[in-house]
Design a protein around this motif. Structure first.
Motif, PDB file in Angstrom:
ATOM      1  N   LEU A 143      67.475  25.406 -17.245  1.00 56.01           N
ATOM      2  CA  LEU A 143      66.149  24.789 -17.317  1.00 56.01           C
ATOM      3  C   LEU A 143      65.623  24.558 -15.904  1.00 56.01           C
ATOM      4  N   LEU A 144      64.361  24.899 -15.706  1.00 60.22           N
ATOM      5  CA  LEU A 144      63.697  24.688 -14.415  1.00 60.22           C
ATOM      6  C   LEU A 144      62.558  23.718 -14.640  1.00 60.22           C
ATOM      7  N   THR A 145      62.532  22.639 -13.891  1.00 58.06           N
ATOM      8  CA  THR A 145      61.514  21.636 -14.190  1.00 58.06           C
ATOM      9  C   THR A 145      61.204  20.795 -12.975  1.00 58.06           C
ATOM     10  N   ALA A 146      59.992  20.271 -12.956  1.00 57.02           N
ATOM     11  CA  ALA A 146      59.624  19.316 -11.909  1.00 57.02           C
ATOM     12  C   ALA A 146      60.049  17.897 -12.303  1.00 57.02           C
ATOM     13  N   ARG A 147      60.545  17.728 -13.525  1.00 60.59           N
ATOM     14  CA  ARG A 147      60.923  16.408 -14.024  1.00 60.59           C
ATOM     15  C   ARG A 147      62.420  16.219 -13.775  1.00 60.59           C
TER      16      ARG A 147
ATOM     17  N   TYR B   4      70.541  22.697 -15.147  1.00 62.60           N
ATOM     18  CA  TYR B   4      69.221  22.047 -15.024  1.00 62.60           C
ATOM     19  C   TYR B   4      68.895  22.024 -13.535  1.00 62.60           C
ATOM     20  N   LEU B   5      67.831  22.716 -13.133  1.00 66.70           N
ATOM     21  CA  LEU B   5      67.434  22.718 -11.724  1.00 66.70           C
ATOM     22  C   LEU B   5      66.062  22.085 -11.580  1.00 66.70           C
ATOM     23  N   VAL B   6      65.916  21.202 -10.569  1.00 65.70           N
ATOM     24  CA  VAL B   6      64.656  20.490 -10.372  1.00 65.70           C
ATOM     25  C   VAL B   6      63.821  21.234  -9.342  1.00 65.70           C
ATOM     26  N   LYS B   7      62.569  21.453  -9.670  1.00 68.49           N
ATOM     27  CA  LYS B   7      61.655  22.121  -8.729  1.00 68.49           C
ATOM     28  C   LYS B   7      61.213  21.122  -7.657  1.00 68.49           C
ATOM     29  N   PRO B   8      60.987  21.565  -6.416  1.00 62.30           N
ATOM     30  CA  PRO B   8      61.242  22.928  -5.944  1.00 62.30           C
ATOM     31  C   PRO B   8      62.744  23.135  -5.718  1.00 62.30           C
ATOM     32  N   PHE B   9      63.294  24.143  -6.338  1.00 61.52           N
ATOM     33  CA  PHE B   9      64.736  24.377  -6.253  1.00 61.52           C
ATOM     34  C   PHE B   9      65.026  25.360  -5.123  1.00 61.52           C
ATOM     35  N   SER B  10      66.242  25.348  -4.669  1.00 59.01           N
ATOM     36  CA  SER B  10      66.674  26.292  -3.641  1.00 59.01           C
ATOM     37  C   SER B  10      66.958  27.632  -4.319  1.00 59.01           C
ATOM     38  N   PRO B  11      66.289  28.714  -3.891  1.00 59.54           N
ATOM     39  CA  PRO B  11      66.583  30.032  -4.469  1.00 59.54           C
ATOM     40  C   PRO B  11      68.053  30.415  -4.316  1.00 59.54           C
ATOM     41  N   LEU B  12      68.652  29.992  -3.198  1.00 59.96           N
ATOM     42  CA  LEU B  12      70.071  30.305  -2.994  1.00 59.96           C
ATOM     43  C   LEU B  12      70.916  29.597  -4.057  1.00 59.96           C
ATOM     44  N   GLN B  13      70.568  28.335  -4.321  1.00 59.14           N
ATOM     45  CA  GLN B  13      71.278  27.581  -5.358  1.00 59.14           C
ATOM     46  C   GLN B  13      71.055  28.223  -6.727  1.00 59.14           C
ATOM     47  N   LEU B  14      69.849  28.739  -6.934  1.00 60.37           N
ATOM     48  CA  LEU B  14      69.553  29.400  -8.208  1.00 60.37           C
ATOM     49  C   LEU B  14      70.460  30.605  -8.403  1.00 60.37           C
TER      50      LEU B  14
ATOM     51  N   ASP C  73      53.768  24.770  -5.847  1.00 58.77           N
ATOM     52  CA  ASP C  73      53.816  26.191  -5.479  1.00 58.77           C
ATOM     53  C   ASP C  73      54.156  26.335  -3.998  1.00 58.77           C
ATOM     54  N   ILE C  74      53.486  25.529  -3.182  1.00 58.61           N
ATOM     55  CA  ILE C  74      53.696  25.621  -1.730  1.00 58.61           C
ATOM     56  C   ILE C  74      55.123  25.213  -1.395  1.00 58.61           C
ATOM     57  N   ALA C  75      55.585  24.113  -1.997  1.00 65.77           N
ATOM     58  CA  ALA C  75      56.943  23.629  -1.713  1.00 65.77           C
ATOM     59  C   ALA C  75      57.973  24.665  -2.134  1.00 65.77           C
ATOM     60  N   GLN C  76      57.752  25.291  -3.294  1.00 63.48           N
ATOM     61  CA  GLN C  76      58.702  26.300  -3.768  1.00 63.48           C
ATOM     62  C   GLN C  76      58.707  27.503  -2.838  1.00 63.48           C
ATOM     63  N   ALA C  77      57.521  27.908  -2.376  1.00 69.50           N
ATOM     64  CA  ALA C  77      57.433  29.033  -1.434  1.00 69.50           C
ATOM     65  C   ALA C  77      58.161  28.698  -0.131  1.00 69.50           C
ATOM     66  N   GLN C  78      58.039  27.446   0.302  1.00 70.64           N
ATOM     67  CA  GLN C  78      58.733  27.026   1.530  1.00 70.64           C
ATOM     68  C   GLN C  78      60.248  27.079   1.344  1.00 70.64           C
ATOM     69  N   ARG C  79      60.718  26.660   0.163  1.00 67.62           N
ATOM     70  CA  ARG C  79      62.160  26.738  -0.102  1.00 67.62           C
ATOM     71  C   ARG C  79      62.624  28.197  -0.081  1.00 67.62           C
ATOM     72  N   TYR C  80      61.795  29.065  -0.657  1.00 68.80           N
ATOM     73  CA  TYR C  80      62.135  30.491  -0.664  1.00 68.80           C
ATOM     74  C   TYR C  80      62.243  31.009   0.764  1.00 68.80           C
ATOM     75  N   ALA C  81      61.257  30.639   1.592  1.00 67.02           N
ATOM     76  CA  ALA C  81      61.253  31.111   2.986  1.00 67.02           C
ATOM     77  C   ALA C  81      62.493  30.608   3.726  1.00 67.02           C
TER      78      ALA C  81
END
Lengths: 124, 374
Positions: free
Chosen positions: A81-85, A102-112, B349-357
């Motif tokens: 689950l991906l959520t801002a909550r 359960y991953l909270v946004k903004p999540f780390s792509p590496l962690q994903l 969106d911006i925060a997620q893009a920053q994490r991606y970067a």
């Protein structure tokens, strides 16, 4: 090749997730709402679903997760689950729906990626 | 969007909408939200405005149109200037500044919000004190107390409406299951219904587990259900069974009050007054002027309650409406299910893009390692 389904209504986030997954060798499918995501999961039989919780339409992420986990044909699919909550009660709701992670946004792509790897290795 | 830009646009006096070619709202400042009821993620509903946006995008030239505003559940005309956007796929809609009367009304709502709450609390305490005095058997005093109670309830609703008038107040994203919420609110109202000799039949069409959820303010939607159920109880003659149904139609949830008299013009004949500490005989014994005053206060409360519900439901992207079927009037609460987009999505969106970067280098290194095993 492992199959991953992204169910996320926000196109920009969906694109970022796809770009992250493209670093690995996954077959990627996408859906922009819960109802279509559920139908696609039933049709494509992914190994793992990345599922946004808050989506417009008939089914939110928690409901999609419950249905996947309650169906013998799709119960085996891992659900992240991906959520801002990120409050405890939201995680509890995710656990109650049967989510595997359960991953909270903004999540780390590496962690994903590492989460996906760990869950898929467990099913190998 | 850059926080500085957001703040600049929020402080623009006229309302501003930033919309995509297809009418999807990407940004709405507070003035625009209040006057149109539109928030990020919703679509323009006025067909003339939709056409004007499409024309501005297609021709890359500005235009002007009069559109229908819908903020607060009331329709009004708004002069709009439509400008081509910064990309070739979107447009800006500038709402002409409000006339002085609207500004004066805003000021009135502000006064109600800030100046009425404390006096109301004190009046409620005084009323409770008056009623609490032992041995008061004067029916007229009881009737006065009932009239005051009705008036205070009307003013309470006015304060709530004023609280919601700046629609940015409704920012919650509670996950709401409408059917259990409706049942819970009915449980609160049921004792009053029983007192008035009423029953209710609540039905969900289909399996209750399949009903969609929605995201919004559980507190205020609970209030909508309370207002509608109380209105139905108030309007229905003794011995009636209220028929209330939950229907799911694709991405919309409908709560249908079938022939329940919700927000109907007047109280049902023979009905016991709401909050009636005075017995029916006592109420009848009171002077006609007192009964009329209580009735007028009850009517005002009903109308304010309707406005409150309209505003809350419109902030959730829904509407209240009536339908007639074979001469019978039904009252509907129509709500979109699922989650609307909220104004903080752009930041996400911006925060997620920053994490991606920030993870990009690590992702690339990891991919290289996988492709060239040691």
């Amino acid at each position: 090749m492992k199959r991953v389904l992204i169910v996320e209504d926000q196109a920009d986030i969906r694109k970022l997730i796809r770009m992250t997954l493209e670093f690995e060798a996954y077959e990627i499918h996408e859906a922009s709402d819960g109802a279509f995501g559920l139908r696609l999961a039933q049709a494509v039989a992914p190994d793992l679903v990345l599922l946004d919780v808050m989506m417009p339409g008939e089914l939110d992420g928690l409901q999609v997760c419950e249905r996947l986990k309650n169906d013998p044909a799709t119960r085996h699919i891992k659900v992240v689950l991906l959520t801002a909550r990120g409050q405890a009660r939201d995680r509890d709701a995710g656990n109650a729906a049967g989510a595997d992670e359960y991953l909270v946004k903004p999540f780390s792509p590496l962690q994903l990626i590492e989460t996906i790897d760990r869950l898929l290795e467990a099913t190998a | 969007m850059h926080p500085t830009l957001v703040e600049l646009l929020e402080n623009l006096k006229p309302g501003l909408l930033w919309v995509q070619r297809d009418g999807l709202v990407r940004f709405a400042n507070a003035d625009a939200v209040r006057r149109t009821g539109l928030v990020v993620g919703r679509r323009l509903y006025d067909p003339d405005l939709v056409k004007a946006v499409a024309a501005a995008v297609a021709t890359q030239t500005p235009g002007a149109v009069n559109a229908v505003g819908g903020g607060g559940g009331t329709a009004s005309e708004i002069s709009c200037r439509v400008l081509p956007g910064l990309s070739r796929d979107d447009a800006f809609v500038l709402l002409a500044a409000q006339k002085d009367a609207d500004t004066a009304f805003d000021n009135l709502m502000q006064v109600i919000r800030s100046d009425l709450r404390e006096p109301l609390a004190q009046s409620r305490q005084a009323l409770a004190l008056m009623r609490g005095h032992a041995g008061v058997v004067d029916h007229e005093v009881e009737a006065i107390g009932d009239g005051l109670h009705e008036l205070l309830r009307s003013l309470d609703k006015l304060v709530d409406l004023a609280d919601l008038w700046r629609s940015g107040a409704l920012l919650a994203n509670d996950r709401i299951e409408l059917w259990p919420l409706l049942q819970a609110v009915w449980a609160e109202v049921e004792p009053l219904a029983v007192q008035r000799g009423l029953k209710a039949r609540l039905r969900a069409q289909g399996d209750a587990r399949d009903l969609a959820t929605l995201y919004g303010s559980e507190h205020w939607l609970r209030r909508v259900f309370l207002e509608c159920l109380e209105s139905a109880v108030r309007s229905s003659p003794p011995g009636t069974t209220l028929e209330i149904e939950h229907r799911q139609l694709g991405p919309r949830a409908l709560i249908v009050f079938r022939d329940c008299g919700v927000f109907a013009a007047q109280e049902a004949p023979g009905a016991v007054p709401m909050g009636g500490a005075a017995a029916p005989a006592a109420a009848a014994a009171a002077r006609p002027a007192l009964r009329q005053a209580a009735s007028a206060a009850a009517h005002a409360r009903e109308q304010i309650g309707l406005k409150l519900c309209q505003h809350i439901v419109s902030l959730h992207g829904g509407q209240l409406r009536e339908e007639e079927e074979d001469g019978v009037r039904h009252f509907l609460i129509d709500l979109p299910t699922g989650a609307p987009h909220h104004s903080d999505d752009a930041q996400l969106d911006i925060a997620q893009a920053q994490r991606y970067a920030s993870d990009l280098a690590a992702l690339m290194a990891r991919a290289r390692t996988r492709k060239t095993p040691a």
